[in-house]
Design a protein around this motif. Structure first.
Motif, PDB file in Angstrom:
ATOM      1  N   VAL A   1       9.293   0.487  -8.140  1.00 31.53           N
ATOM      2  CA  VAL A   1       7.822   0.562  -8.481  1.00 31.53           C
ATOM      3  C   VAL A   1       7.604   1.226  -9.250  1.00 31.53           C
ATOM      4  O   VAL A   1       8.377   1.437  -9.663  1.00 31.53           O
ATOM      5  CB  VAL A   1       8.739   1.728  -6.844  1.00 31.53           C
ATOM      6  CG1 VAL A   1       6.737   2.041  -6.405  1.00 31.53           C
ATOM      7  CG2 VAL A   1       8.288   0.861  -5.614  1.00 31.53           C
ATOM      8  N   PRO A   2       6.260   0.619  -9.748  1.00 31.14           N
ATOM      9  CA  PRO A   2       6.098   1.705 -10.645  1.00 31.14           C
ATOM     10  C   PRO A   2       5.533   2.516 -10.796  1.00 31.14           C
ATOM     11  O   PRO A   2       4.369   2.820  -9.642  1.00 31.14           O
ATOM     12  CB  PRO A   2       4.637   0.516 -11.132  1.00 31.14           C
ATOM     13  CG  PRO A   2       3.988  -0.123  -9.648  1.00 31.14           C
ATOM     14  CD  PRO A   2       5.742  -0.316  -9.462  1.00 31.14           C
ATOM     15  N   ALA A   3       5.533   3.969 -11.526  1.00 33.12           N
ATOM     16  CA  ALA A   3       5.463   5.080 -11.370  1.00 33.12           C
ATOM     17  C   ALA A   3       3.726   5.155 -12.353  1.00 33.12           C
ATOM     18  O   ALA A   3       3.687   4.832 -13.256  1.00 33.12           O
ATOM     19  CB  ALA A   3       6.379   6.126 -12.484  1.00 33.12           C
ATOM     20  N   ARG A   4       3.291   6.191 -11.327  1.00 28.62           N
ATOM     21  CA  ARG A   4       1.407   6.015 -11.917  1.00 28.62           C
ATOM     22  C   ARG A   4       1.327   7.872 -11.119  1.00 28.62           C
ATOM     23  O   ARG A   4       1.894   8.319 -10.400  1.00 28.62           O
ATOM     24  CB  ARG A   4       0.684   5.739 -11.374  1.00 28.62           C
ATOM     25  CG  ARG A   4       0.912   4.823  -9.925  1.00 28.62           C
ATOM     26  CD  ARG A   4      -0.393   4.766  -9.835  1.00 28.62           C
ATOM     27  NE  ARG A   4      -0.414   3.112 -10.104  1.00 28.62           N
ATOM     28  CZ  ARG A   4      -0.496   1.676  -9.609  1.00 28.62           C
ATOM     29  NH1 ARG A   4       0.726   1.699  -7.803  1.00 28.62           N
ATOM     30  NH2 ARG A   4       0.828   0.869 -10.023  1.00 28.62           N
ATOM     31  N   MET A   5       0.112   8.493 -11.943  1.00 28.29           N
ATOM     32  CA  MET A   5       0.158   9.707 -11.547  1.00 28.29           C
ATOM     33  C   MET A   5      -0.841   9.769 -10.641  1.00 28.29           C
ATOM     34  O   MET A   5      -2.248   9.227 -10.696  1.00 28.29           O
ATOM     35  CB  MET A   5      -0.223  10.472 -12.992  1.00 28.29           C
ATOM     36  CG  MET A   5       1.171  11.128 -13.251  1.00 28.29           C
ATOM     37  SD  MET A   5       2.099  11.930 -12.834  1.00 28.29           S
ATOM     38  CE  MET A   5       1.234  13.530 -12.975  1.00 28.29           C
ATOM     39  N   PRO A   6      -0.898  10.816  -9.514  1.00 29.15           N
ATOM     40  CA  PRO A   6      -2.415  10.335  -8.635  1.00 29.15           C
ATOM     41  C   PRO A   6      -3.114  12.004  -9.139  1.00 29.15           C
ATOM     42  O   PRO A   6      -2.117  12.920 -10.358  1.00 29.15           O
ATOM     43  CB  PRO A   6      -2.083  11.607  -7.890  1.00 29.15           C
ATOM     44  CG  PRO A   6      -0.591  12.436  -8.903  1.00 29.15           C
ATOM     45  CD  PRO A   6      -0.239  11.511  -9.091  1.00 29.15           C
ATOM     46  N   VAL A   7      -4.699  11.626  -9.143  1.00 26.22           N
ATOM     47  CA  VAL A   7      -5.585  12.374  -9.424  1.00 26.22           C
ATOM     48  C   VAL A   7      -6.131  13.802  -8.604  1.00 26.22           C
ATOM     49  O   VAL A   7      -6.674  13.390  -7.867  1.00 26.22           O
ATOM     50  CB  VAL A   7      -6.697  11.229  -9.968  1.00 26.22           C
ATOM     51  CG1 VAL A   7      -8.074  11.808 -10.651  1.00 26.22           C
ATOM     52  CG2 VAL A   7      -6.432  10.014 -10.826  1.00 26.22           C
ATOM     53  N   THR A   8      -5.541  14.654  -9.540  1.00 29.01           N
ATOM     54  CA  THR A   8      -5.647  15.754  -8.335  1.00 29.01           C
ATOM     55  C   THR A   8      -7.136  16.081  -8.207  1.00 29.01           C
ATOM     56  O   THR A   8      -7.124  16.206  -9.492  1.00 29.01           O
ATOM     57  CB  THR A   8      -4.760  16.581  -8.595  1.00 29.01           C
ATOM     58  OG1 THR A   8      -5.074  17.539 -10.278  1.00 29.01           O
ATOM     59  CG2 THR A   8      -3.187  16.482  -8.195  1.00 29.01           C
ATOM     60  N   PRO A   9      -7.357  16.689  -7.745  1.00 30.63           N
ATOM     61  CA  PRO A   9      -8.933  17.744  -7.777  1.00 30.63           C
ATOM     62  C   PRO A   9      -8.651  19.131  -8.515  1.00 30.63           C
ATOM     63  O   PRO A   9      -7.381  19.513  -8.865  1.00 30.63           O
ATOM     64  CB  PRO A   9      -9.162  18.071  -6.200  1.00 30.63           C
ATOM     65  CG  PRO A   9      -8.003  18.131  -5.701  1.00 30.63           C
ATOM     66  CD  PRO A   9      -6.904  17.478  -6.553  1.00 30.63           C
ATOM     67  N   PRO A  10      -9.873  19.961  -9.551  1.00 32.26           N
ATOM     68  CA  PRO A  10      -9.457  20.482 -10.558  1.00 32.26           C
ATOM     69  C   PRO A  10      -8.423  21.820  -9.386  1.00 32.26           C
ATOM     70  O   PRO A  10      -8.969  22.607  -8.654  1.00 32.26           O
ATOM     71  CB  PRO A  10     -10.766  21.089 -10.413  1.00 32.26           C
ATOM     72  CG  PRO A  10     -11.429  20.157 -10.407  1.00 32.26           C
ATOM     73  CD  PRO A  10     -10.562  19.360  -9.449  1.00 32.26           C
TER      74      PRO A  10
ATOM     75  N   ARG B   1       0.481  -1.221  -0.046  1.00 35.18           N
ATOM     76  CA  ARG B   1      -0.252   0.079   0.156  1.00 35.18           C
ATOM     77  C   ARG B   1       0.589   1.298  -0.197  1.00 35.18           C
ATOM     78  O   ARG B   1       0.155   2.643  -0.483  1.00 35.18           O
ATOM     79  CB  ARG B   1      -0.796   0.011   1.412  1.00 35.18           C
ATOM     80  CG  ARG B   1      -1.926  -0.982   0.601  1.00 35.18           C
ATOM     81  CD  ARG B   1      -3.378  -0.786   1.974  1.00 35.18           C
ATOM     82  NE  ARG B   1      -3.157  -1.372   2.846  1.00 35.18           N
ATOM     83  CZ  ARG B   1      -2.722  -1.181   4.728  1.00 35.18           C
ATOM     84  NH1 ARG B   1      -2.948   0.055   4.789  1.00 35.18           N
ATOM     85  NH2 ARG B   1      -2.782  -1.845   5.883  1.00 35.18           N
ATOM     86  N   VAL B   2       2.320   1.127   0.442  1.00 34.05           N
ATOM     87  CA  VAL B   2       3.094   2.310   0.777  1.00 34.05           C
ATOM     88  C   VAL B   2       3.412   2.719  -0.738  1.00 34.05           C
ATOM     89  O   VAL B   2       3.308   3.913  -1.416  1.00 34.05           O
ATOM     90  CB  VAL B   2       3.957   2.113   1.848  1.00 34.05           C
ATOM     91  CG1 VAL B   2       5.007   3.432   1.927  1.00 34.05           C
ATOM     92  CG2 VAL B   2       3.518   2.225   3.514  1.00 34.05           C
ATOM     93  N   ALA B   3       4.276   1.475  -0.833  1.00 28.60           N
ATOM     94  CA  ALA B   3       5.156   2.019  -2.562  1.00 28.60           C
ATOM     95  C   ALA B   3       3.681   1.932  -3.723  1.00 28.60           C
ATOM     96  O   ALA B   3       3.969   2.307  -4.636  1.00 28.60           O
ATOM     97  CB  ALA B   3       5.262   0.421  -2.482  1.00 28.60           C
ATOM     98  N   GLY B   4       2.599   1.175  -3.550  1.00 29.20           N
ATOM     99  CA  GLY B   4       1.920   0.788  -4.608  1.00 29.20           C
ATOM    100  C   GLY B   4       2.280  -0.028  -5.605  1.00 29.20           C
ATOM    101  O   GLY B   4       2.645   0.476  -6.975  1.00 29.20           O
TER     102      GLY B   4
END
Lengths: 373, 836
Positions: free
Chosen positions: B490-499, B432-435
């Motif tokens: 650790v696979p890189a991914r983008m967080p989904v930010t609010p507007p 969970r920490v790493a994703g």
């Protein structure tokens, strides 16, 4: 022109003879053609189309004709005048064009003359670099946060999981603010990092929080080619449900691609910061030699000191203790944070060899950077 | 921590071809900061051999002693004949074994060796000193080897001259890596190889007849192991291998007992101390200092002790600063050799201390006494309390082995009870920490590699090893798993930010100010905010000027500049002067930044709790203690503002440019700036403008006072402006679009005579008011004084442009408005129409 003439002259009018009209017309056209410049044309215009010109005088005589002769005479004069005006206009255009061409030649200047009349200014490259990074984050939905440079120790250290006796606290050479009693116990320091802004941002509201905070920070280093006691960091923090180390990696990859360029490898080295866990140092593959200088004394690389890697900064997953101190439930939220040193990026991205150039304010250094970086 | 690769291989069977760089790369990815990989001895080339001195002829008549020797180098020279060598050192005798480099060899420098003529003899090689071989800074002449080595033996290997040394910067959480044992453990995990743990020794159990020790402070000292070795040869020297390992690790060999304690510390990470038992008076006691106590430490410094200092004492008083440095009175004596018999006298009976102290106490003591030692560095970061017995045993073994001592059977081991720390961790927490997806098996295996005991399934009960005091919560454990699995994986991914909401109005304003000033020809600088009294004196500030009240630093870089700026001018003017000094003469500089204004009643910022969110009251109290830190902008100008050129004459910069810069900033803020004549240091009393928004003073501008210019060595007529951006900024400001009339303009000029002391701003304000709403714009196009204006008068000529939004103005209407403007100006300022 006069009113209808009832008592017209029955005698045939000399000036309205076709041959006379045609001659006047031809003379006018010839005179216009002969005009060598606009002044001569103007004179010819007065002579041949003015009130006293033969055609104008002839036109005036039409009124004296018997009604049945008026139409023919009118037509005759009208056609002649039309031809004259047309010739005049044509010549006018020709001569104006000639004049314009001549004047424009005469007015020619040496456009290569230097013109430093209005001095140019410039913004400091560290300012514009910070703005560029801000903009990258703002485009991702972040807000730009800021905080004071004289900061409470609690925010600069304690809340970031650096308690009073933490070894990392002595790693950072801190400027302490004098207390009213003259001791160092004011509870205030010149902030050693932009991380206290993280805490301020977290204290300000509930997640989701996505913030970037550039600013000046202070450490007791003497100024030299690679150190300055006053320098700049940019720090970014994201606190939301389900934030992972992978999100940190993705975000930094985007930043690096935007800031430095694509196709460069990043190296993630485990490291230690009290405020993040896990923590990492980020190294960027040297974008000048791409590692070719490592162990290759024939091809030294100034940018990476032949190490093959350039240190970008530190980062990690926000330590849950930091979230707790900021009043955020670590059971529900997690976050990442990272900080970059702007001077280092400026040195690498723009081939600046000596950090003192960024500090001294010599206009010869700053001017070439202009308004944007 | 300097780690010789050859030493590391003793605990981990690394692949044979693996270079220092290879090992460094693996350790770096596991989180050890390997700063350099030093190639020790790479600059030495043999033949380098053991030589036996056969004869020595002292040459005379030279400025220094010179020896002409014949040395047996076995068959290393190819002939078996004695080698003829001229030598400048004198610390050897016939029969001694020395180190000889033969022609064809190269010493560090590089210094190639060849046979040559010198002092009237042939010298075919060189007898080497430790320094010449790059072994250390030992100045004691050439190396004399123990007699057992055979002439002709390769000395490169014998002296272990060629090696690779990894220099590792150990972070504060990794105290265990300040030892070979700890680094070896990381290397073993990185390579997936078994570890030969040097702390796994057979140790006899504690008994009651060891050296008596009383621990009065079991919190400060939770472990104290003491062992005694008697009958040690005081003249015994450390063997070459031991010296070499210390040297490569960056520690200077001193004497056998000290070398052994240092060696064991490097090996297992446990700082040891050796006492001369015959100099210790009664039982050893561990306690805090009492008022007025003093201790002379090993470095010969007499130290006043604080009540917080944790001490090692005997019946005579303090004999050591626990965990930091030992005392002089009980230290191992330097051996004294009897010239006649050659026998050494000195310390024969040794007590070895292997203790565990509380990290914070040691950190504070080292800081208080400014005495960071190898021992304190380790205790601060956490030493393995379970390694104390093994470390003491290792030291005892080496003393017996090398110094011919006898281990006493007594084993003192005082241990405060340690609760077993068990940390429950969700097996999927690392995921969970790493994703990432590691799975329970990987998590368990990695934690075991770190040294943890792991039981359980969904929730793992993890007991960290004794050498990892830094592992205290589930996230610490998650980090270990993620680190060993590799951050790169650790696979890189983008967080989904609010507007996003973009920049704030204030942030946009700050950018606008910079753009506007740079656009107006100003160059931005960033000065340091450090100032001193001298800066305020140079600015000519009165003794009670508010700007002299500063926030001060306890530890400034420069004692003459202990305060933080209350105005941007000192730094800005400093940059101006620096530029002028470098030949940049026409300058317009600006800076934006904070100034630091102390609170009327300075307070201390509270230390708030960290185990929960502080209350709003606590935060308010904290923020209230901070100085006010408003954001300012300042400009400074000198030289030509507009240069002369082929286009015509230029214009020097002056007070008006400084005031105009303020207007540029005000325009960026979208506010109306009022300018008023004022007197304010450091400005010229007749050329200083006070800048206002409404009735609030927001800054000053003008030409600097000539005295200030002189004091700061600035060019004459230097001008400056300083403005408070926070006061200028108005959030939520919105411009209303004005109606744009399509009717023709009616232009009227008016020339007014006023007293010379009347301010143009007042005349203009009166004209505007009198002209009323038909006035579209007003411009002052001429100012003059002199005969035509009349004595003590000046003439101001304005163009007034009138326009209505709904009709073409008649000449009468325009004239009436003009007359009204003149009338109000007359009323307010005494203005009269010129020629009237």
């Amino acid at each position: 022109m006069s009113a209808p003439n009832k008592s017209y002259d029955p005698v045939e009018v000399e000036a309205l003879k076709p041959e006379v009209v045609e001659q006047a017309r031809d003379e006018a056209i010839a005179a216009f053609a002969a005009a060598a410049d606009l002044d001569e044309l103007k004179q010819a215009k007065v002579a041949h189309t003015g009130d006293r010109s033969p055609l104008s005088l002839a036109n005036r005589e039409i009124g004296a004709l018997p009604p049945q002769a008026k139409a023919a005479a009118g037509k005759l004069i009208g056609q002649a005048r039309g031809a004259v005006n047309q010739a005049l206009a044509k010549r006018q255009v020709e001569l104006e064009a000639e004049r314009d061409a001549r004047v424009l030649v005469e007015e020619a200047v040496d456009v290569t003359l230097p013109y430093g009349r209005v001095p140019r200014g410039a913004r400091h490259p560290l300012t514009t670099l910070a703005e560029r990074i801000e903009d990258t984050f703002v485009a991702m939905g972040y807000q730009v946060a800021s905080g004071p440079e004289v900061e409470a120790e609690w925010l600069n250290f304690d809340a970031l999981n650096l308690h009073a006796d933490h070894p990392a606290r002595s790693m950072q050479d801190t400027f302490f603010v004098e207390a009213p009693d003259g001791t160092a116990d004011s509870g205030m320091v010149l902030r050693t990092q932009t991380s206290p802004v993280q805490i301020r941002a977290m204290l300000a509201g509930e997640p989701p929080l996505y913030a970037v905070s550039p600013g000046r920070v202070y450490r007791t280093d003497e100024l030299d080619a690679t150190h300055t006691p006053v320098f700049r960091q940019v720090e970014a923090i994201a606190v939301d449900e389900g934030i992972t180390f992978g999100h940190l990696k993705g975000t930094i990859e985007v930043l690096v691609e935007k800031l430095i360029g694509g196709g460069l490898e990043l190296r993630w080295r485990p490291s230690y910061f009290p405020f993040t866990e896990p923590s990492a140092e980020i190294d960027l593959q040297c974008f000048v030699c791409r590692g070719a200088s490592v162990g290759n004394p024939d091809r030294p690389c100034r940018t990476c000191s032949s190490e093959g890697w350039i240190e970008l900064g530190g980062c990690g997953v926000v330590n849950p203790r930091v979230l707790v101190a900021a009043g955020i439930d670590p059971g529900r939220y997690s976050g990442f944070a990272f900080g970059l040193g702007l001077e280092r990026i400026l040195m690498n991205r723009h081939n600046v060899a000596d950090m003192r150039d960024m500090v001294e304010g010599d206009v010869r250094f700053t001017l070439p950077f202009g308004m944007e970086i | 921590m300097r780690v010789p690769l050859s030493w590391l291989r003793e605990y981990v069977d690394l692949p044979a071809g693996e270079t220092g760089r290879d090992v460094a790369a693996r350790l770096v990815r596991a989180g050890l900061e390997v700063e350099t990989v030093e190639q020790v001895g790479a600059d030495i080339k043999g033949p380098l051999v053991v030589g036996e001195v056969l004869s020595i002829e002292e040459l005379t008549g030279f400025k220094k002693p010179i020896r002409h020797c014949f040395v047996n180098v076995g068959t290393a020279n190819g002939t078996g004949e004695p080698q003829e060598i001229v030598c400048g050192a004198t610390n050897f005798q016939v029969g001694d074994k020395v180190v000889v480099i033969l022609p064809g060899g190269v010493l560090p420098g590089p210094f190639p060796i060849s046979a040559r003529q010198t002092y009237g003899h042939t010298s075919a090689g060189m007898i080497c000193s430790a320094r010449e071989l790059g072994m250390g800074d030992d100045h004691n002449g050439i190396i004399v080897l123990p007699p057992e080595y055979e002439a002709g033996t390769d000395a490169l290997e014998l002296l272990q001259l060629v090696d690779e040394v990894l220099d590792i910067a150990v972070t504060p959480d990794r105290g265990y890596c300040l030892s070979m044992r700890g680094v070896a453990r990381e290397a073993a995990a990185a390579y997936g190889l078994p570890l030969a743990d040097p702390a796994l020794l057979d140790v006899p159990p504690a008994n009651s007849y060891g050296y008596p020790v009383k621990v009065a402070d079991p919190v400060g000292c939770d472990r104290f192991v003491a062992r005694t070795v008697t009958g040690v040869d005081p003249g015994a020297k450390s063997p070459i291998w031991l010296q070499r390992r210390l040297q490569k690790a960056g520690i200077r060999p001193i004497s056998l007992a000290v070398d052994i304690t240092n060696y064991v510390m490097l090996e297992v990470g446990q700082p040891l101390h050796a006492y001369d038992r015959n100099r210790v008076d009664g039982p050893i006691q561990v306690r805090r200092a009492v008022g007025g106590e003093e201790l002379t430490t090993l470095d010969g410094v007499r130290r006043e002790l604080s009540a917080e200092d944790l001490l090692i004492c005997d019946d005579s008083g303090p004999i050591g600063l626990a965990g930091v440095m030992g005392g002089a009175t009980t230290e191992i004596l330097d051996p004294v050799f009897d010239a006649r018999t050659g026998l050494a006298s000195g310390t024969t009976d040794i007590i070895i201390e292997a203790a565990h102290f509380e990290p914070v106490a040691i950190a504070r003591a080292a800081k208080r006494h400014k005495l960071p030692s190898e021992a304190s560095k380790r205790f601060e970061r956490g030493v393995d309390p379970e390694a104390a017995r093994a470390a003491a045993q290792r030291a005892v073994d080496l003393l017996v082995l090398i110094a011919g001592g006898t281990a006493e059977a007594g084993v003192t081991d005082i241990a405060a009870p340690h609760p077993v720390r068990t940390i429950p961790i969700d097996a999927d927490l690392p995921d969970r920490v790493a994703g990432a997806e590691y799975g329970r098996e990987t998590v368990t295996r990695r934690l075991q590699e770190v040294g943890c005991t792991v039981v359980g399934t969904d929730v793992l009960e993890v007991t960290p090893p004794s050498w990892r005091p830094d592992l205290t919560d589930p996230y610490d454990l998650a980090e270990e798993v993620i680190r060993l699995e590799g951050y790169d994986n650790v696979p890189a991914r983008m967080p989904v930010t609010p507007p996003g909401r973009g920049l704030s109005e204030a942030q946009r304003f700050h950018r606008r100010v910079g753009v506007a000033l740079a656009g107006a020809g100003y160059v931005e600088i960033n000065a340091y905010p450090f100032v001193g009294e001298a800066a305020f004196d140079a600015l000519g500030l009165d003794a009670d000027d508010a700007r002299r009240r500063t926030v001060k630093l306890v530890n400034p870089l420069n004692d003459a500049e202990p305060a933080l700026r209350t105005t941007l001018l000192p730094g800005l003017l400093g940059a101006l002067r620096r530029n002028v000094g470098r030949g940049n003469t026409d300058l317009a500089l600006f800076e934006t930044g904070t100034v630091f204004l102390p609170k009327a009643e300075p307070k201390v910022a509270p230390r708030l709790p960290v185990d929960r969110r502080p209350t709003e009251e606590q935060l308010a109290e904290l923020n209230a203690a901070l100085p006010d830190q408003p954001r300012r902008v300042a400009v400074a100008l000198t030289g030509e503002r507009l240069p002369s050129g082929w286009w015509g004459k230029g214009a020097p910069s002056g007070w008006a440019d400084a005031v105009e810069a303020a207007r540029v900033v005000a325009a960026a803020a979208g506010v109306e700036l009022t300018v008023r004549q004022a007197q304010h240091a450091p400005w010229h009393p007749g050329r200083c403008a006070e800048l206002l928004v409404g009735e609030e003073v927001v800054g000053h501008a003008g030409e600097l006072h000539p005295r200030v210019v002189k004091a700061l060595h600035l060019p004459e007529r230097t001008s400056a402006m300083e403005l408070d951006l926070d006061l200028l900024f108005e959030d939520g400001r919105r411009v209303s679009g004005p109606p744009v009339s399509a009717y023709p303009v009616a232009t009227q000029d008016v020339a007014l005579i006023v007293d010379a002391g009347v301010h143009a701003a007042d005349v203009e304000a009166a004209l505007r008011e009198g002209a009323g709403e038909l006035l579209e714009s007003l411009r002052l196009f001429d100012v003059f004084t002199g005969e035509q204006a009349g004595a003590g008068k000046k003439s101001l000529a304005y163009t007034l442009r009138f326009r209505a939004t709904d009709r073409t103005l008649t000449a009468d209407e325009a004239s009436a408005a003009r007359a009204s403007a003149v009338a109000v100006a007359g009323e307010r300022t005494g203005a009269v129409l010129r020629g009237a």
